[in-house]
Write an enzyme that holds these catalytic residues in place. Structure first.
Site, PDB file in Angstrom:
ATOM      1  N   ARG A 145       0.815  -1.202   0.000  1.00 22.51           N
ATOM      2  CA  ARG A 145       0.000   0.000   0.000  1.00 22.51           C
ATOM      3  C   ARG A 145       0.861   1.270   0.000  1.00 22.51           C
ATOM      4  O   ARG A 145       0.547   2.249  -0.661  1.00 22.51           O
ATOM      5  CB  ARG A 145      -0.918   0.005   1.221  1.00 22.51           C
ATOM      6  CG  ARG A 145      -1.935  -1.142   1.235  1.00 22.51           C
ATOM      7  CD  ARG A 145      -3.116  -0.821   0.327  1.00 22.51           C
ATOM      8  NE  ARG A 145      -4.099  -1.897   0.316  1.00 22.51           N
ATOM      9  CZ  ARG A 145      -5.059  -2.047   1.209  1.00 22.51           C
ATOM     10  NH1 ARG A 145      -5.153  -1.198   2.218  1.00 22.51           N
ATOM     11  NH2 ARG A 145      -5.923  -3.030   1.109  1.00 22.51           N
ATOM     12  N   ASP A 161     -14.005  11.416  10.707  1.00 22.27           N
ATOM     13  CA  ASP A 161     -13.116  10.341  10.264  1.00 22.27           C
ATOM     14  C   ASP A 161     -11.704  10.902  10.179  1.00 22.27           C
ATOM     15  O   ASP A 161     -11.513  12.123  10.138  1.00 22.27           O
ATOM     16  CB  ASP A 161     -13.553   9.778   8.911  1.00 22.27           C
ATOM     17  CG  ASP A 161     -13.045   8.354   8.670  1.00 22.27           C
ATOM     18  OD1 ASP A 161     -13.799   7.407   8.966  1.00 22.27           O
ATOM     19  OD2 ASP A 161     -11.900   8.205   8.212  1.00 22.27           O
TER      20      ASP A 161
END
Length: 292
Positions: free
Chosen positions: A52, A161
């Site tokens: 990633r 978030d």
């Protein structure tokens, strides 16, 4: 983070055509992620992190993981959201775990609106709102309840978030039609505006829902600027990767922001068993703050 969860990554896809993640760098990243996100990365996640983060290295034009670690040392807050986005997968949908919404529709919202009809305020927090499906689904049932009762209660939903990319999607409120699988035809017609021309295949949430939802960045492990109190907190599929001490601290902080008798909603695979005496289980992954 409804939801930011670590997922397995195909080992054959990581590390190809790029630098390798060494022991020293991986240990630094493990410590950093645990300290700032509360997520414990096991050794089995090394290839996930490497695969990633290679994309992030390319975006930043960094030559190796050592350079990336140095960037985190220099500016931890500036890169934290991007790192969280890279190592997590936002898995969410409209009206996921419908039994939670049924409880709101059939019991909690009518009761709250009746109790607060003489000038009260109603507050719900979507903690870990991801790309916005959860808070907008909450806004739909809230708006419908307000319309049914003709209530003038000051009602709002806070959505937070850590991921900048997830928050960007949530603020836009625009979704591909195939993302609306959990939304009934009646609600699609009432609460979404279908795109045309270059926006064919997309839909945007109704302005009424956007007015009910405030979207802000927030790290659950850091300071919280809001004071509450909240009638309900949705923190679903967020704490599953936290260790026990982190969960305990988080649940006590939630208790401190909830009204007496307020509700905490967790994800289907999460439990508060043995972690807090401030709540009692009252439904499937539904907890109520104990009254003293």
């Amino acid at each position: 983070m409804t939801m930011a969860t670590l997922t397995d990554f195909n080992a054959t896809a990581s590390g190809v055509g790029g630098p390798l993640l060494g022991d020293t760098e991986f240990q630094f990243l493990r410590d950093f992620v645990y300290q700032h996100c509360g997520i414990a990365l096991g050794e089995q996640k090394r290839q996930l992190v490497q695969g990633r983060l290679l994309r992030r290295l390319r975006a930043l034009r960094l030559k190796d993981f050592s350079s990336y670690c140095e960037l985190l040392r220099r500016d931890p807050e500036g890169e934290l959201g991007e790192l969280a986005s890279v190592i997590s997968t936002n898995v969410t949908s409209f009206f996921r775990e419908m039994h939670h919404y049924d409880l709101l529709i059939n019991d909690l919202l009518p009761r709250w609106l009746e109790a607060k009809k003489n000038g009260g305020r109603l507050r719900i927090w979507s903690a870990g709102c991801s790309t916005g499906e959860e808070p907008y689904a909450l806004a739909m049932v809230l708006a419908e309840a307000l319309d049914r009762t003709g209530s003038k209660v000051d009602a709002r939903i806070l959505a937070t978030d850590l991921s900048p990319q997830a928050l960007e999607t949530a603020r836009a409120g625009t979704y591909a039609l195939d993302r609306l699988g959990g939304v009934s035809d009646e609600r699609r017609s009432r609460w979404f505006m279908r795109g045309e021309g270059s926006y064919e295949g997309w839909a945007r949430v109704h302005p009424r829902l956007r007015e009910l939802v405030t979207i802000q960045p927030l790290n659950l492990l850091h300071d919280w600027p809001m004071r509450g109190p909240f009638d309900a907190i949705f923190c679903r599929n967020v704490v599953i990767y936290f260790d026990k001490p982190t969960k305990q601290r988080l649940f006590e902080r939630y208790a401190g922001l909830l009204e007496q008798g307020g509700y905490l909603f967790l994800g289907h695979s999460e439990s508060m068993y043995g972690l807090s005496d401030s709540f009692e289980l009252v439904g499937r992954t539904v907890y109520r703050k104990r009254t003293s």
